[in-house]
Enzyme design. Structure first.
Site, short mmCIF file in Angstrom:
data_model
loop_
_atom_site.label_atom_id
_atom_site.label_comp_id
_atom_site.label_asym_id
_atom_site.label_seq_id
_atom_site.Cartn_x
_atom_site.Cartn_y
_atom_site.Cartn_z
N GLU A 149 3.80 2.81 1.39
CA GLU A 149 4.68 2.80 0.21
C GLU A 149 4.44 4.08 -0.60
O GLU A 149 3.31 4.48 -0.83
CB GLU A 149 4.31 1.57 -0.63
CG GLU A 149 5.01 1.47 -1.96
CD GLU A 149 4.52 0.26 -2.77
OE1 GLU A 149 3.84 -0.64 -2.22
OE2 GLU A 149 4.80 0.22 -3.98
N ASP A 191 5.49 5.34 -4.25
CA ASP A 191 6.15 5.07 -5.53
C ASP A 191 6.52 6.40 -6.18
O ASP A 191 5.67 7.09 -6.74
CB ASP A 191 5.21 4.28 -6.44
CG ASP A 191 4.87 2.92 -5.85
OD1 ASP A 191 5.68 2.40 -5.07
OD2 ASP A 191 3.79 2.37 -6.17
N GLU A 227 7.58 4.77 -11.34
CA GLU A 227 7.39 3.46 -11.95
C GLU A 227 7.26 3.78 -13.43
O GLU A 227 6.32 4.46 -13.84
CB GLU A 227 6.12 2.80 -11.45
CG GLU A 227 6.26 2.31 -10.03
CD GLU A 227 5.16 1.32 -9.69
OE1 GLU A 227 5.42 0.11 -9.70
OE2 GLU A 227 4.03 1.76 -9.44
N HIS A 245 0.74 5.13 -1.64
CA HIS A 245 -0.14 4.08 -1.13
C HIS A 245 -0.16 4.21 0.38
O HIS A 245 0.84 3.93 1.04
CB HIS A 245 0.41 2.68 -1.46
CG HIS A 245 0.46 2.36 -2.93
ND1 HIS A 245 -0.55 1.71 -3.59
CD2 HIS A 245 1.43 2.57 -3.85
CE1 HIS A 245 -0.21 1.53 -4.86
NE2 HIS A 245 0.98 2.05 -5.04
#
Ligand SMILES: *[C@@H]1O[C@H](CO)[C@@H](O)[C@H](O)[C@H]1NC(C)=O
Ligand SMILES: *[C@@H]1O[C@H](CO)[C@@H](O)[C@H](O)[C@H]1NC(C)=O
Ligand SMILES: *[C@@H]1O[C@H](CO)[C@@H](O)[C@H](O)[C@H]1NC(C)=O
Ligand SMILES: CC(=O)N[C@H]1CO[C@H](CO)[C@@H](O)[C@@H]1O
Length: 419
Positions: free
Chosen positions: A215, A217, A220, A231
């Site tokens: 993942e 991101d 956010e 991640h």
């Protein structure tokens, strides 16, 4: 003839599989652009699909009986095995505006709450970008590339999170014998938290496995705080974890190697009337740099830029153990994210970016921790209780996020083009 046989085989197939219902599914169109240094940006007629769990999923022939959802999990009677679940259950088209999703041209707006007949309900939509055929997810391959988008976070108060991120879901959403619907109905979600969703790749998750994948991101954030966080996972594609492998020492790095300017000491960089002024729309650029500046190299740095009012704004420069830092590098992750490093760090994240990942948009709140990890204490200026969803629902029921003008391609090709 070969075609006819294939079609017949397909029909036989459907009889034994989780069926697609009669309510049509209409994906909201969302234009995006692919860019190159040489030829500029090319418009794409893409669209978005809500997660499968935001679609009605009911017993065949009885639309009042649910086959399960996020809150209740699977209906154990209808779904005692993966096969019976597929045979007994029907997935229907869904109503996007009732789920807080609207698009117009190249712009997508997501609402946390919907008001129907005076009653407010929490809808918290999560949608995925489909390719131009509308059948499969658009696979973004961003190694040695960049992605940019415009965002309006002005109504995202403390405790809210408007997110734009990538996960290594399957291009088809796991379409197959037990999941004929696939990406068209939003199946196949996974992320680095390895959560035990009721379905994995559209197949009933009978024994409570976790759905893990790499993942990234990109974003956010709310109006008060922001973070970008890779991640890494030491697996390829979607991995169904069980036992310890779903836990904190499992196959994915759940905490990631994040960059939040406030948490790193710059309290005046991002917020209302700050350097990046969140009362107005701005552009967010994320660049995935490799060690040899080709897509064959290893990911060595993730860079961030903003553009607002026609001006490029460099990322915040912060002090990490006496070193000036304005991007994510191996050295930075070494000092701040040992578990990310043990999962292979940026190099491992880069492999997933090179293989291709699905673009995900969501808006969500956090009853458990009030989003304090993002915007409160050392992470941001919000106090520890104002992110309580009950307060947000009472005081800011129209909280929303707008993402628009999404472009990806060669480094430097996606944001210069507009000016
Ligand atoms: C599960 O399905 C059975 C069989 O149709 C039904 O009787 C039951 O009410 C369902 N359970 C829930 C929680 O919907
Ligand atoms: C991934 O890491 C876990 C836990 O550290 C380990 O058990 C597993 O063997 C690793 N898998 C691969 C493919 O390296
Ligand atoms: C937190 O902020 C809210 C909104 O500004 C305020 O009403 C509340 O009193 C604050 N709580 C504390 C403990 O400071
Ligand atoms: C994931 C989460 O915590 N969602 C919450 C959002 O807010 C509503 C109330 O406004 C809660 O019911 C949800 O649980």
């Amino acid at each position: 003839m070969a075609r006819l046989l294939a079609a017949t085989a397909c029909i036989i197939h459907l009889v034994a599989a989780q069926q697609i219902g009669k309510i049509p599914e209409t994906h909201p169109k969302l234009q995006t652009w692919k860019c190159t240094t040489l030829s500029g940006c090319q418009k794409q007629d893409t669209s978005v699909v809500l997660d499968a769990l935001s679609h009605p999923l009911h017993e065949k022939g009885n639309s009042d009986i649910s086959c399960g959802n996020w809150d209740t999990g699977l209906n154990a009677t209808l779904c005692s095995t993966q096969e019976s679940c597929a045979e007994n259950c029907v997935l229907e088209g869904t109503d996007y505006s009732a789920h807080g999703v609207q698009t117009k041209g190249d712009s997508l707006i997501l609402h946390q709450y919907m008001k129907t007949d005076g009653t407010i309900s929490s809808v918290s939509p999560r949608v995925y970008l489909l390719d131009e055929t509308g059948k499969n997810y658009d696979m973004l391959r961003l190694l040695n590339q960049e992605i940019s988008f415009d965002v309006d976070v002005s109504s995202l108060v403390c405790g809210m999170n408007g997110a734009l991120y990538l996960a290594e879901m399957l291009e088809s959403g796991g379409r197959g014998k037990l999941n004929p619907a696939g990406a068209q109905y939003g199946t196949g979600y996974c992320d680095a938290q390895c959560s035990d969703d009721p379905w994995i790749n559209g197949v009933a998750n009978i024994d409570g496995k976790g759905s893990c994948c790499s993942e990234m991101d990109l974003w956010e954030a709310n109006a008060r705080a922001t973070a970008f966080t890779p991640h890494a996972c030491n697996i390829t594609g979607v991995y169904e974890c069980s036992g310890d492998l779903c836990g904190s020492d499992g196959v994915c790095d759940k905490s990631g190697c994040g960059f939040n300017p406030y948490a790193l000491g710059d309290h005046d960089y991002y917020g209302y009337k700050d350097v990046v002024d969140t009362t107005r729309q701005f552009t967010v650029v994320t660049q995935f740099i490799t060690d040899d500046h080709t897509s064959r190299g290893d990911l060595s740095e993730i860079r961030r830029l903003y553009v607002q009012g026609g001006k490029v704004i460099q990322n915040a420069v912060v002090d990490v153990s006496g070193v000036e830092v304005d991007s994510l590098t191996n050295d930075y992750c070494e000092t701040s994210a040992s578990y990310f490093q043990s999962m292979g760090g940026l190099k491992q994240m880069g492999k997933a970016l090179g293989r291709g990942m699905v673009l995900i948009f969501s808006i969500w709140n956090d009853s458990g921790a009030f989003m304090n990890w993002l915007d409160s204490g050392s992470a941001g200026p919000c106090n520890s209780t104002e992110g309580n969803p009950a307060l947000i629902q009472a005081q800011h029921p129209s909280t929303s996020v707008t993402f628009s003008n999404i472009r990806w391609g060669d480094i430097g090709s996606t944001f210069g083009a507009k000016f």
